[in-house]
Design a protein around this motif. Structure first.
Motif, mmCIF file in Angstrom:
data_model
loop_
_atom_site.group_PDB
_atom_site.id
_atom_site.type_symbol
_atom_site.label_atom_id
_atom_site.label_comp_id
_atom_site.label_asym_id
_atom_site.label_seq_id
_atom_site.Cartn_x
_atom_site.Cartn_y
_atom_site.Cartn_z
ATOM 1 N N UNK A 107 -10.817 -68.567 87.186
ATOM 2 C CA UNK A 107 -9.943 -67.633 87.691
ATOM 3 C C UNK A 107 -8.618 -67.877 87.964
ATOM 4 N N UNK A 108 -8.448 -69.224 88.748
ATOM 5 C CA UNK A 108 -7.363 -69.568 89.032
ATOM 6 C C UNK A 108 -6.389 -70.548 87.851
ATOM 7 N N UNK A 109 -7.262 -71.044 87.424
ATOM 8 C CA UNK A 109 -6.586 -71.886 85.836
ATOM 9 C C UNK A 109 -6.081 -70.666 85.185
ATOM 10 N N UNK B 175 4.942 -72.098 88.566
ATOM 11 C CA UNK B 175 3.744 -72.961 89.048
ATOM 12 C C UNK B 175 3.496 -73.843 88.141
ATOM 13 N N UNK B 176 3.500 -73.686 86.750
ATOM 14 C CA UNK B 176 3.502 -74.760 85.895
ATOM 15 C C UNK B 176 4.594 -75.864 85.848
ATOM 16 N N UNK B 177 5.617 -75.275 86.114
ATOM 17 C CA UNK B 177 6.806 -76.229 86.132
ATOM 18 C C UNK B 177 6.517 -77.156 87.541
ATOM 19 N N UNK B 178 6.162 -76.519 88.706
ATOM 20 C CA UNK B 178 5.815 -77.207 89.936
ATOM 21 C C UNK B 178 4.828 -78.332 89.908
ATOM 22 N N UNK B 179 3.708 -77.880 89.024
ATOM 23 C CA UNK B 179 2.433 -78.647 88.953
ATOM 24 C C UNK B 179 2.634 -79.751 88.076
ATOM 25 N N UNK C 208 -2.258 -84.210 93.154
ATOM 26 C CA UNK C 208 -3.500 -83.064 93.272
ATOM 27 C C UNK C 208 -4.735 -83.822 92.943
ATOM 28 N N UNK C 209 -4.607 -84.632 91.728
ATOM 29 C CA UNK C 209 -5.778 -85.272 91.464
ATOM 30 C C UNK C 209 -6.512 -86.112 92.439
ATOM 31 N N UNK C 210 -5.543 -86.940 93.042
ATOM 32 C CA UNK C 210 -5.937 -87.985 94.314
ATOM 33 C C UNK C 210 -6.446 -86.922 95.299
ATOM 34 N N UNK C 211 -5.971 -85.855 95.636
ATOM 35 C CA UNK C 211 -6.707 -85.164 96.727
ATOM 36 C C UNK C 211 -7.827 -84.497 96.162
ATOM 37 N N UNK D 36 -12.047 -77.178 96.873
ATOM 38 C CA UNK D 36 -11.956 -78.161 95.711
ATOM 39 C C UNK D 36 -12.116 -77.369 94.362
ATOM 40 N N UNK D 37 -12.883 -76.464 94.347
ATOM 41 C CA UNK D 37 -12.943 -75.341 92.983
ATOM 42 C C UNK D 37 -11.445 -74.931 92.750
ATOM 43 N N UNK D 38 -10.951 -74.383 93.821
ATOM 44 C CA UNK D 38 -9.758 -73.763 93.753
ATOM 45 C C UNK D 38 -8.520 -74.765 93.186
ATOM 46 N N UNK D 39 -8.465 -76.076 94.024
ATOM 47 C CA UNK D 39 -7.413 -77.121 93.417
ATOM 48 C C UNK D 39 -7.686 -77.216 92.131
ATOM 49 N N UNK D 40 -8.951 -77.519 91.647
ATOM 50 C CA UNK D 40 -9.461 -77.899 90.546
ATOM 51 C C UNK D 40 -9.071 -76.903 89.473
ATOM 52 N N UNK D 41 -8.771 -75.627 89.784
ATOM 53 C CA UNK D 41 -8.346 -74.481 88.884
ATOM 54 C C UNK D 41 -6.871 -74.678 88.588
ATOM 55 N N UNK D 42 -6.123 -75.039 89.368
ATOM 56 C CA UNK D 42 -4.867 -75.480 89.466
ATOM 57 C C UNK D 42 -4.611 -76.487 88.305
ATOM 58 N N UNK D 43 -5.272 -77.672 88.550
ATOM 59 C CA UNK D 43 -5.114 -78.965 87.584
ATOM 60 C C UNK D 43 -5.514 -78.633 86.389
ATOM 61 N N UNK D 44 -6.579 -77.878 85.971
ATOM 62 C CA UNK D 44 -7.113 -77.472 84.734
ATOM 63 C C UNK D 44 -6.312 -76.259 84.058
ATOM 64 N N UNK D 45 -5.357 -75.852 84.486
ATOM 65 C CA UNK D 45 -4.739 -74.683 84.051
ATOM 66 C C UNK D 45 -4.020 -75.234 82.756
ATOM 67 N N UNK D 46 -3.769 -76.388 82.696
ATOM 68 C CA UNK D 46 -3.145 -77.033 81.612
ATOM 69 C C UNK D 46 -4.097 -76.735 80.135
ATOM 70 N N UNK D 47 -5.244 -76.421 80.468
ATOM 71 C CA UNK D 47 -6.139 -76.266 79.364
ATOM 72 C C UNK D 47 -5.908 -75.202 78.686
ATOM 73 N N UNK D 48 -5.329 -73.864 79.380
ATOM 74 C CA UNK D 48 -4.860 -72.542 78.743
ATOM 75 C C UNK D 48 -3.575 -72.905 78.104
ATOM 76 N N UNK D 49 -2.852 -73.929 78.335
ATOM 77 C CA UNK D 49 -1.658 -74.045 77.713
ATOM 78 C C UNK D 49 -1.664 -74.826 76.358
#
Length: 243
Positions: free
Chosen positions: A46-48, A57-61, A71-74, A101-114
Motif C-alpha cells: 500500500x505504501x509503495x 516523495x519520489x524526488x526526495x527518495x 533508508x536501506x541502511x536504516x 520496517x514494513x512501512x519503510x520498505x514500502x517507500x524503498x520498494x516504490x521504485x518497482x511501480x515506476x
C-alpha cells in the motif's frame, strides 16, 4: 535484495506435551505468523503504491543516492536489531519495529511501480504467492529434515549478494539473468527451510510464556516476509515487463 536473517533463537526448552498438543500449538503459532506477515506485505504494498504516485516523495527518495542508501541502511539496522534483540524488547516495541520496517520498505520498494507495468507486478505477485504457499506448506508438513540446508543456503545468499554487487559495475545482462534465476531458487528453498525451523519456535509460547511466543511469531513473520519479498523481486527481474 532485502536482508535475510536465519538465526531463529532461542531454542525452546524441552517440555512434555503430546503430539496432538504440539500440533495445536504450532497451528496457532503459524496463524499468528502468517497474519503478521500478510499485514506487513499489505502495508508495504500500500505504501509503495501511494509513494509511487507522489512525484515529490519520489524526488526526495530517489533524487539523490544518499537518501535512498540511508533508508536501506536504516532497514538493515532494524532487521539486525529485531533479529538479535527481539526477546529482550517489550512486545509493543517489537510490534512497532516490525510495522516500521514494513512501512519503510514500502517507500524503498516504490521504485518497482515506476520500473515495471502494473500488470506484470500483479501477475508476478500471484506467482510468488502461489510458489511461497506451496513451499511453506512443504516445509511445514514434510517429514524430511531440512536442517542440513542451512549452511548451503547461507553460502548461496552470500555468493548471490557478491555477484549482484559485482554486476553493479559490470552491468552484464547475462549475469543479471543468472543471479535472478539463482535468487529465485535460493529463496524458494529458504521458504521451506525457514518454515520448518519456525516449528521449533512455536513451542516458546508454552515454555517461556505467551508474550515470548508472540514475539517469536513476529520474528517468524519477519523471516517469511523477507523470503517472500526477495522471491518476488527476483521473479520480477526475470519475468516483469518494464515500462
Amino acid at each position: 535484495m532485502e536482508s535475510d536473517d536465519n538465526h531463529l533463537t532461542p531454542a525452546p526448552r524441552l517440555i512434555q506435551i503430546s503430539a496432538e498438543e504440539a500440533a495445536d500449538v504450532q497451528a496457532r503459532f503459524f496463524a499468528q505468523v502468517y497474519g503478521w506477515m500478510a499485514a506487513g506485505l499489505g502495508l508495504t504494498g500500500g505504501i509503495a503504491l501511494f509513494a509511487s504516485s507522489s512525484p515529490e516523495l519520489m524526488q526526495f527518495v530517489f533524487g539523490t543516492r544518499f537518501v535512498f542508501l540511508g533508508l536501506i541502511i536504516v532497514e538493515l539496522v532494524i532487521v539486525g536489531f529485531l533479529s538479535a534483540r527481539i526477546f529482550n524488547w517489550s512486545l509493543g516495541k517489537v510490534q512497532a519495529a516490525f510495522v516500521g520496517y514494513a512501512a519503510l520498505n514500502g517507500v524503498t520498494l516504490s521504485c518497482v511501480f515506476l520500473a515495471y507495468t502494473s500488470a506484470s507486478i500483479t501477475s508476478t505477485f500471484f506467482i510468488t504467492a502461489g510458489t511461497f504457499g506451496i513451499m511453506s506448506l512443504f516445509g511445514y508438513f514434510t517429514k524430511a529434515d531440512l536442517s542440513g540446508w542451512g549452511k548451503l543456503l547461507s553460502m548461496a545468499v552470500i555468493g548471490l549478494v557478491l555477484a549482484m554487487v559485482v554486476n553493479i559495475f559490470l552491468n552484464n545482462s547475462v549475469l543479471e539473468i543468472i543471479t535472478s534465476f539463482i535468487g529465485v531458487l535460493v529463496f524458494v528453498a529458504l521458504t521451506a527451510y525457514d518454515t520448518q525451523k519456525l516449528k521449533q519456535l512455536a513451542l516458546l509460547g508454552v515454555t517461556d510464556g505467551e508474550e515470548t511466543g508472540s514475539k517469536a511469531s513476529i520474528l517468524g513473520a519477519l523471516t517469511l516476509y523477507l523470503d517472500f519479498v526477495n522471491m518476488f523481486l527476483f521473479l520480477l527481474r526475470l519475468f516483469g515487463s518494464r515500462r
